[in-house]
Design an enzyme around this catalytic site. Sequence first.
Site, PDB file in Angstrom:
ATOM      1  N   ARG A  52       5.093  -9.897   0.243  1.00  0.00           N
ATOM      2  CA  ARG A  52       3.807  -9.628   0.900  1.00  0.00           C
ATOM      3  C   ARG A  52       3.812  -8.398   1.753  1.00  0.00           C
ATOM      4  O   ARG A  52       4.301  -8.544   2.893  1.00  0.00           O
ATOM      5  CB  ARG A  52       3.131 -10.733   1.786  1.00  0.00           C
ATOM      6  CG  ARG A  52       2.773 -12.011   0.686  1.00  0.00           C
ATOM      7  CD  ARG A  52       2.251 -13.093   1.757  1.00  0.00           C
ATOM      8  NE  ARG A  52       1.662 -14.127   1.077  1.00  0.00           N
ATOM      9  CZ  ARG A  52       0.885 -15.191   1.408  1.00  0.00           C
ATOM     10  NH1 ARG A  52       0.544 -15.167   2.661  1.00  0.00           N
ATOM     11  NH2 ARG A  52       0.539 -16.092   0.837  1.00  0.00           N
ATOM     12  N   ASP A  54       2.877  -5.311   4.035  1.00  0.00           N
ATOM     13  CA  ASP A  54       2.272  -5.117   5.188  1.00  0.00           C
ATOM     14  C   ASP A  54       1.099  -4.093   4.968  1.00  0.00           C
ATOM     15  O   ASP A  54       1.259  -3.273   4.058  1.00  0.00           O
ATOM     16  CB  ASP A  54       3.074  -4.627   6.630  1.00  0.00           C
ATOM     17  CG  ASP A  54       3.738  -5.770   7.047  1.00  0.00           C
ATOM     18  OD1 ASP A  54       3.509  -7.131   6.584  1.00  0.00           O
ATOM     19  OD2 ASP A  54       4.902  -5.529   7.554  1.00  0.00           O
ATOM     20  N   ARG A 203      10.940  -1.741   8.405  1.00  0.00           N
ATOM     21  CA  ARG A 203      10.498  -0.716   9.301  1.00  0.00           C
ATOM     22  C   ARG A 203      11.317  -0.821  10.562  1.00  0.00           C
ATOM     23  O   ARG A 203      11.322   0.342  11.414  1.00  0.00           O
ATOM     24  CB  ARG A 203       9.085  -0.923   9.433  1.00  0.00           C
ATOM     25  CG  ARG A 203       8.523  -0.603   8.034  1.00  0.00           C
ATOM     26  CD  ARG A 203       6.900  -0.357   8.459  1.00  0.00           C
ATOM     27  NE  ARG A 203       6.413  -1.600   8.661  1.00  0.00           N
ATOM     28  CZ  ARG A 203       5.306  -1.832   9.495  1.00  0.00           C
ATOM     29  NH1 ARG A 203       5.036  -0.644  10.254  1.00  0.00           N
ATOM     30  NH2 ARG A 203       4.687  -2.752   9.793  1.00  0.00           N
TER      31      ARG A 203
END
Length: 271
Positions: A52, A54, A203
């Site tokens: 999933r 972002d 990230r």
Amino acid sequence: MPRVRLDVAYDGTDFSGWAVQPTRRTVAGVLLEALGRLFGADTAFGMVVAGRTDAGVHATGQVCHIELPADAWETTAPTLLRRLAALLPGDVRVHAATEVPDTFDARFSATFRRYHYRVTDAVHGAEPLRRHDTLAWPRRLDPALLNAAAAGLVGEHDFAAFCRRKDNATTVRAINRLEWDRDADGVLVATVQADAFCQAMVRSLVGAMLHVGDGRRPPEWPGSLLRLTARSSEVTVAPAHGLTLVAVGYPAADEFAARAEATRRIRTLSS
């Protein structure tokens, strides 16, 4: 109900992530709307995705699976990609639709996810045609320093310092590839591959390494955070638009079920 694997690509710029949200434009929402127009709005597709992503994150190698009525799949399979291309907006494409065994699970059968993160340290910033998938960094970056920082993060660790923790979820992950290369066009590309990632992990790793690459932190700093048991406030999460999911790996078909069973187990650090 045949199970069908969909290979999906999208520009995440104008999406609020993958997962369906009632009042927001999402990749899954757009894809399910198109499928509903083809097969009926009341069809339960049972969509499961490999990862999933972002809001703002892109994909060239996303994978999901759906289940279709047998007669509908049989009649539409030869033309499904062309029909979806006509119904989907330009920022989502389905590259392949393949019938798979019902033991295939797009999420739990996966053996790895691979991401690329693009960063330019050019003084003029990102090229206009790549501004949506390339981060402009204001300081010069040293690839040797970036790779020195990356070396301390490879392997199986508890990445709690780099993850947004969820209740009853482990933050133990195994990174088997983490490296930086400067492309011919001068852009630095981080390749990050692991069996799975927790939310914001990639990230956060990139954000930490960038502070090493521009000389503000020593190379051993990101690895030193692995001793922490909670998210570190010192880690800056890199912007979403530089990140792209480029590949999801799977075992041979006769290993789908075993892989899914192993993945579902809560993992702890090996001794």
